[in-house]
Design an enzyme around this catalytic site. Structure first.
Site: not given
Length: 389
Positions: A366, A368, A269, A341, A159, A243
């Site tokens: 979920t 599923e 980078r 890294g 919750i 939701e």
């Protein structure tokens, strides 16, 4: 796409919200992530700015704005490096408060919805149970009427805001023999005798407090029954589309943030004499993820537009959450890899984003369970209708 769904007023709201978050929230995020406790003052600041009242009636201090203001609220919360903080805010505003507004009577709206909009009271929605998970109909918490009171016994888990909330919206069985047709919704103050909350230690969402809650003969007045007795399951189902869309929007927004951050990192980078954004394999990987996220975003916006018109979009919202949370996980996993890294270091945002994102395919139903719901609709031709007109 922005011109289709977002007006100039929407964009001004986004700028205002973004400025507020960076000024009032971002400086405290690291502290809240470490302590797992969000200071109360920020709730009132959100309330003062009207951010909790975006979707609620003006009569109680809200602004009664269209759902694309909510989209902006959710998207910007995902871009300040703490999905846990975001969850605490939207769970209060769109889980607990949705039930106050939809099923609460005038007294409840005056005494709980109005202070919630003002950020003076914090709410939590209590549905999931330790042995139930996504099986809402299988809940075991009971509410037995004794005279003019209900006695509530049972437990809830996972919750959000469960430890520090001022009130709970609790689903409990008033007629256990009726199965999912015997569930009701109640308003419960958290300081009542017999209520106890235990804070859970989570992989991600570290800033939000998540609790397991026990009810031991908790007595509440009969007027704290919200809506009609034994209609709780339809009330819960009615709000699932919103939701699921919320979690889908959260997913595309955090993935977008991860991709933007990573592309910026790649432009700086260097390896083998050039910036890594020049390496074809890495470029194509990022393009693939950006494409998937954009597809999700367009689909999510279209579903929001239909929901805002009052259409019943349970299938589209279920698809949106299922796909967007999967795409976000995959994109963020790749983004962390691009940092090498450094992606594994807590100093950089990707490690936290990866942990936070993993809850997407679990919370709010979920993946599923969502696939089975969609199987019934697509394969079995089951036609779900609004539970409450």
């Amino acid at each position: 796409m922005n011109s289709i769904y977002f007006t100039e007023e929407h964009q001004l709201f986004r700028v205002t919200l973004r400025d507020f978050l960076h000024k009032e929230v971002v400086p405290h995020i690291e502290k809240w992530e470490k302590t797992g406790t969000i200071d109360r003052f920020i709730w009132e600041k959100f309330g003062e700015m009207g951010f909790f009242g975006i979707a609620y009636p003006e009569a109680y201090g809200g602004m009664d704005l269209d759902l694309f203001y909510t989209v902006i609220f959710l998207e910007e919360l995902q871009k300040i490096k703490s999905s846990g903080f975001a969850a605490a805010m939207w769970a209060h505003a769109y889980l607990a408060m949705t039930h106050l507004n939809a099923e609460g009577d005038e007294r409840i709206k005056r005494d709980y919805l109005a202070p919630s909009i003002a950020g003076k009271k914090i709410g939590a929605l209590c549905i999931s149970e330790p042995f139930g998970g996504s099986d809402v109909a299988g809940m075991k918490t009971t509410a037995i009427k004794n005279g003019n009171k209900y006695s509530i016994n049972g437990s809830k888990t996972f919750i959000t805001n469960g430890v520090y909330a001022d009130y709970y919206i609790v689903a409990a069985k008033t007629s256990p023999e009726l199965g999912n047709k015997g569930i009701s919704i109640f308003l419960m103050d958290t300081n009542l005798k017999g209520v106890s909350a235990t804070k859970l230690d989570k992989l991600g969402w570290r800033a939000s407090d998540t609790a397991e809650i026990a009810f031991d003969n908790v007595e509440i007045p009969e007027e704290n029954l919200m809506g009609e007795a034994d209609k709780g399951f339809p009330y819960i189902m009615q709000h699932f589309a919103l939701e699921r869309l919320i979690m889908a929007i959260n997913a595309h927004a955090r993935a977008e943030y991860a991709i933007d951050y990573t592309i910026d990192y790649m432009s700086q980078r260097e390896a083998f004499g050039t910036t890594i954004n020049k390496f074809q394999a890495l470029r194509h990987t990022m393009v693939d993820h950006a494409t998937e996220v954009e597809h999700c975003k367009i689909f999510n916006y279209a579903a929001v537009a239909r929901l805002d018109k009052g259409e019943y979009v349970v299938k589209e919202a279920t698809m949106a959450k299922l796909k967007s949370t999967k795409v976000a996980d995959e994109a963020i996993y790749s983004c962390l890899q691009m940092l090498g890294g450094y992606g594994y270091m807590e100093e950089y945002p990707l490690a936290r984003l990866l942990r936070d994102s993993r809850l997407g395919p679990i919370g709010g139903g979920t993946s599923e369970i969502l696939r089975e719901i969609l199987s019934k609709m697509i394969i079995d031709k089951q036609n779900y209708q609004p539970a409450v007109k």
